[in-house]
Write an enzyme that holds these catalytic residues in place. Structure first.
Site, PDB file in Angstrom:
ATOM      1  N   HIS A 119       0.807  -1.219   0.000  1.00 17.76           N
ATOM      2  CA  HIS A 119       0.000   0.000   0.000  1.00 17.76           C
ATOM      3  C   HIS A 119       0.842   1.273   0.000  1.00 17.76           C
ATOM      4  CE1 HIS A 119      -3.803   1.867  -0.124  1.00 17.76           C
ATOM      5  NE2 HIS A 119      -3.816   2.347   1.077  1.00 17.76           N
ATOM      6  N   HIS A 238       0.052   3.634   6.662  1.00 21.50           N
ATOM      7  CA  HIS A 238      -0.099   3.957   5.251  1.00 21.50           C
ATOM      8  C   HIS A 238       1.249   4.259   4.590  1.00 21.50           C
ATOM      9  CE1 HIS A 238      -4.515   4.315   4.912  1.00 21.50           C
ATOM     10  NE2 HIS A 238      -4.268   4.322   3.615  1.00 21.50           N
ATOM     11  N   SER A 289      -1.690   6.805   9.704  1.00 28.88           N
ATOM     12  CA  SER A 289      -0.852   7.720   8.925  1.00 28.88           C
ATOM     13  C   SER A 289       0.584   7.671   9.439  1.00 28.88           C
ATOM     14  CB  SER A 289      -1.384   9.146   9.063  1.00 28.88           C
ATOM     15  OG  SER A 289      -0.463  10.048   8.481  1.00 28.88           O
TER      16      SER A 289
END
Ligand SMILES: *[C@@H]1O[C@H](CO)[C@@H](O)[C@H](O)[C@H]1NC(C)=O
Ligand SMILES: *[C@@H]1O[C@H](CO)[C@@H](O)[C@H](O)[C@H]1NC(C)=O
Ligand SMILES: *[C@@H]1O[C@H](CO)[C@@H](O)[C@H](O)[C@H]1NC(C)=O
Ligand SMILES: *[C@@H]1O[C@H](CO)[C@@H](O)[C@H](O)[C@H]1NC(C)=O
Ligand SMILES: *[C@@H]1O[C@H](CO)[C@@H](O)[C@H](O)[C@H]1NC(C)=O
Length: 431
Positions: A119, A238, A289
């Protein structure tokens, strides 16, 4: 029609290796498996493919293959492929399986091969077969697709040829424990929508110490003498350390973590050519994040410039375009942040790798199932039979996130709509 339906099938492959934790009862003798590890380069054309990321290379993209087979019956095997791509796309999965079935007839199938993307958000585009990413990337790029499939098959070929007796052990550490011994993964992620998290029932949030999962879980692959040949770790963050205005191809923070761990194990080998294989796989990524400093307004000339974004709506002066998450190296650059978040994960993995681990014992099995998500029938606790609806995308999706704000007047937490908003939703989010 069959093809369309195929795209909506949810593909689920679960690997089961019985993990028995006996350490408080008696030491368990490590069980022997056959283990294979391999790395393949999957970097496609680094320029002139997509609109956002196309001026050159920061770091090559790779697939890392992890193969586990039963020593007594090697046809009981599972293959886990960790790709430095945004998604483990079903078209890529089919391409890899078709090539593997040609090369190793009857050995690898959809029931024992998992294809997982790390990802990252800075890879070469054009390989995904679904509508939304094809719109943002302006179509399908066969060269990119072929590079990912071929490189992944190369990783498997190496892992397959490399199959040798060994043992596996498993470790799990939460950030707070690791920070005590100076190996923290606590600082490698934050929740990018903390206000949304607070909307959970208090009884739910009471279960957790943090508003984000800080666990890293790691499988250590040992040779017969107990030396580590590599590892496969799972941690959620992420791949958005590099901002969405970055134009260089990169594996982002997990690609960096893998590079650092492999080069540390074999300093004299070229990157991607080590025999030690370090897997940094994505887990329950949700609202994690890597921009751990928080989200701030970049609004030159405005009174709110440099202030934290509005907590509930992630806006600056009422709009979201100026609200940007900051990584730990933000004063230098997003590449500095990427390095730090990569290092933090690599050190966390090292801490678990060299800590106390539990031997993995049991048989090797895999389960695979296709589920048609738009009309999945199931039974509620009260006995009613219900069915899921067709897919839909909430229009606040277009607000993007503080890792990559959307455009115009879409904001996080908004809940009203107009028809042209619904259409625009498709076009205005970068993440
Ligand atoms: C994609 O590339 C492969 C390998 O070069 C080729 O065999 C195939 O026909 C191409 N497919 C399309 C749709 O162009
Ligand atoms: C990219 O975006 C970041 C975050 O908004 C900003 O600080 C930086 O100056 C931008 N870089 C370029 C080259 O525009
Ligand atoms: C955010 O929204 C919640 C729920 O509507 C509200 O209670 C809270 O005061 C808001 N916080 C801020 C900082 O605006
Ligand atoms: C079961 O629960 C659902 C959802 O709350 C409800 O719509 C349905 O009427 C209930 N069925 C029965 C038999 O009570
Ligand atoms: C939409 O948000 C407003 C303001 O927060 C709230 O009063 C309203 O109940 C929400 N509507 C729905 C359908 O959730």
């Amino acid at each position: 029609m069959g093809h369309l339906l195929d795209r909506t099938l949810f593909c689920l492959t679960t690997f089961l290796a019985t993990i028995t934790t006996f350490q408080y009862v008696q030491p368990v003798a490590a069980q022997q498996y056959l283990l294979g590890l391999g790395i393949g380069d999957i970097t496609g054309p680094v320029v002139e493919t997509n609109i956002m990321t196309d001026t050159g290379l920061h770091m090559r993209q790779r697939t890392r293959a992890f193969l586990i087979a039963e020593a007594d019956n090697p046809s009981n095997r599972v293959l886990f492929l960790n790709l430095d791509t945004a998604m483990g796309d079903s078209g890529i999965h089919r391409g890899i399986l078709a090539a593997l079935q040609k090369q190793f007839p009857g050995v690898y199938s959809e029931s024992n091969v998992a294809v997982v993307g790390t990802h990252q958000h800075s890879g070469v585009g054009g390989y995904l077969e679904n509508l939304l990413p094809q719109l943002t990337i302006l179509g399908f790029v066969n060269q990119t697709y072929q590079a990912i499939v071929t490189g992944s098959v190369n990783a498997v070929t190496k892992a397959h040829a490399d199959l040798a007796a060994g043992t596996i052990s498993v470790g799990n550490a939460i950030g707070s424990l690791l920070s005590i011994i100076g190996k923290t993964v606590l600082n490698a992620n934050i929740n990018r929508s903390p206000s949304a998290y607070l909307a959970n029932p208090a009884a739910e949030t009471a279960h957790y110490q943090f508003d984000q999962d800080k666990d890293m879980t790691l499988l250590r692959f040992n040779d017969v003498s107990g030396n580590a040949r590599g590892f496969l770790s799972f941690f959620t963050v992420h791949g958005t350390s590099l901002y969405n205005n970055n134009t260089l191809i990169s594996g982002d923070n997990k690609g960096m973590a893998a590079y650092l761990a492999e080069v540390a194990a074999e300093p004299n080998s070229m990157p991607g050519a080590t025999s030690f294989v370090a897997g940094f796989s994505q887990s329950n990524v949700g609202d994690t994040s890597p921009n751990t400093v928080g989200a701030f307004c970049e609004s030159p000339g405005q009174p709110w410039d440099g202030q934290a974004c509005d907590f509930n709506s992630s806006t600056c002066g009422g709009t979201n375009e100026d609200c940007h998450g900051r990584g730990p190296g933000f004063r230098v650059s997003d590449f500095e942040s990427n390095l730090i978040i990569g290092q933090t994960q690599a050190q966390g993995a090292q801490g678990i790798l060299n800590g106390q681990l539990t031997p993995v014992v049991g048989s090797v099995r895999s389960v695979h199932q296709f589920i048609n998500m738009p009309s999945y029938v199931f039974t509620l606790a009260n006995g009613s039979t219900v069915l899921t609806c067709p897919p839909a995308m909430g229009f606040s999706f277009a607000a993007g996130t503080t890792d990559g704000p959307g455009a115009f007047d879409f904001i996080q937490s908004d809940n009203s709509s107009t028809p042209q908003y619904d259409l625009n939703t498709y076009f205005k989010s970068k993440f």
